[in-house]
Enzyme design. Structure first.
Site, PDB file in Angstrom:
ATOM      1  N   TYR A  42       0.817  -1.217   0.000  1.00 34.29           N
ATOM      2  CA  TYR A  42       0.000   0.000   0.000  1.00 34.29           C
ATOM      3  C   TYR A  42       0.851   1.268   0.000  1.00 34.29           C
ATOM      4  CZ  TYR A  42      -3.666  -3.251   1.645  1.00 34.29           C
ATOM      5  OH  TYR A  42      -4.539  -4.303   1.790  1.00 34.29           O
ATOM      6  N   HIS A 100       0.971 -11.695   2.152  1.00 34.74           N
ATOM      7  CA  HIS A 100      -0.075 -11.018   1.381  1.00 34.74           C
ATOM      8  C   HIS A 100      -0.630 -11.907   0.270  1.00 34.74           C
ATOM      9  CE1 HIS A 100      -1.363  -6.657   0.208  1.00 34.74           C
ATOM     10  NE2 HIS A 100      -2.343  -7.509   0.026  1.00 34.74           N
TER      11      HIS A 100
END
Length: 269
Positions: A42, A100
């Site tokens: 992010y 992730h």
């Protein structure tokens, strides 16, 4: 159905950065949110850390999640990436550290990166560990590697148009919490006639109906918003109880509409 240590709801921070993100975190913490979800990918860990540092909420009262990106799964790189994340976040530990995405094409063997993940936990840099975007087979493989109670959660896409029932049921049967991301299907829930009808009956929004449905399934949710009224609505949505008929109507909205499906994704269930 598994119980969880994860505060529900959490605050998702994907696509949020800078002063906008900091204000969202300040607003959310003031409303009572205590679970913040970020990730290396992010590119906002530093902003998240700055907002937490500016807050009056003590670090130990927060549940902070970050995730290791799939290009940092080789064990030495994984461990270095975690230290980089902690430095950006301005903390000695995260409450939850996730893989992730599973390694594309198993380029890095799962045993290698999961054992490195456990070593990070054993070093005190993560209170809990888990995975994200893992299939049923990959969850089972992970638990075979680490042991039946090693992982806290599998974070996967869950919304009324992609309900991921098999994965949710399997994770619950193996004692994992499911964390559902994109619970509002990037706003598409607001346009659905069934959700709008149920929302009108309760005097709430379709987004609140979708979040209440997620909670009814025993799934922790991490919606994202930049608006104070939406943040407040997301919080209050978890007090909304839907009837069995309403839950069945939402179950019928399943259409396999997967939003997060990059080229390196696993072969989905």
């Amino acid at each position: 159905m598994s119980t969880t240590l994860l505060p529900n709801p959490g605050l998702g921070t994907f696509r949020l950065k800078g002063d906008t993100l900091k204000q969202v975190i300040h607003d959310a913490l003031a409303m009572g949110y205590r679970h913040i979800d970020t990730a290396q990918m992010y590119e906002n860990e530093q902003d998240v850390g700055a907002a937490i540092a500016e807050s009056d909420v003590p670090r130990e009262s927060l549940f902070l999640t970050t995730k290791v990106w799939h290009d940092r799964l080789e064990p030495a790189s994984l461990k270095a990436s975690v230290q980089e994340s902690l430095d950006r976040l301005g903390t000695d530990y995260v409450d939850l550290l996730l893989i992730h995405w599973p390694s594309p094409e198993d380029e890095v063997p799962m045993a290698d990166y999961l054992n490195a993940l456990r070593e990070v936990q054993q070093a005190g840099q993560a209170r809990h560990i888990g995975v994200s975007n893992f299939t049923i087979a990959q969850v089972d493989q992970a638990l075979d590697i680490l042991g039946p109670e090693a992982l806290l959660t599998n974070q996967v896409e869950v919304h009324p148009f992609l309900q991921n029932r098999d994965v949710v049921a399997h994770c619950h049967s193996r004692g994992l919490t499911v964390t559902g991301y994109m619970p509002l299907a990037v706003g598409k829930v607001m346009e659905d006639a069934t959700l709008k009808h149920i929302a009108e009956d309760h005097g709430v929004t379709p987004a609140q109906v979708a979040l209440a449905w997620t909670r009814a399934r025993g799934v922790v949710t991490i919606p994202s918003s930049t608006r104070r009224d939406h943040l407040a609505g997301n919080l209050s949505a978890l007090d909304l109880t839907l009837s069995e008929d309403e839950l069945e109507a939402i179950a019928a909205l399943e259409r396999g509409e997967r939003i997060a499906n990059p080229g390196f994704a696993p072969d989905w269930d």
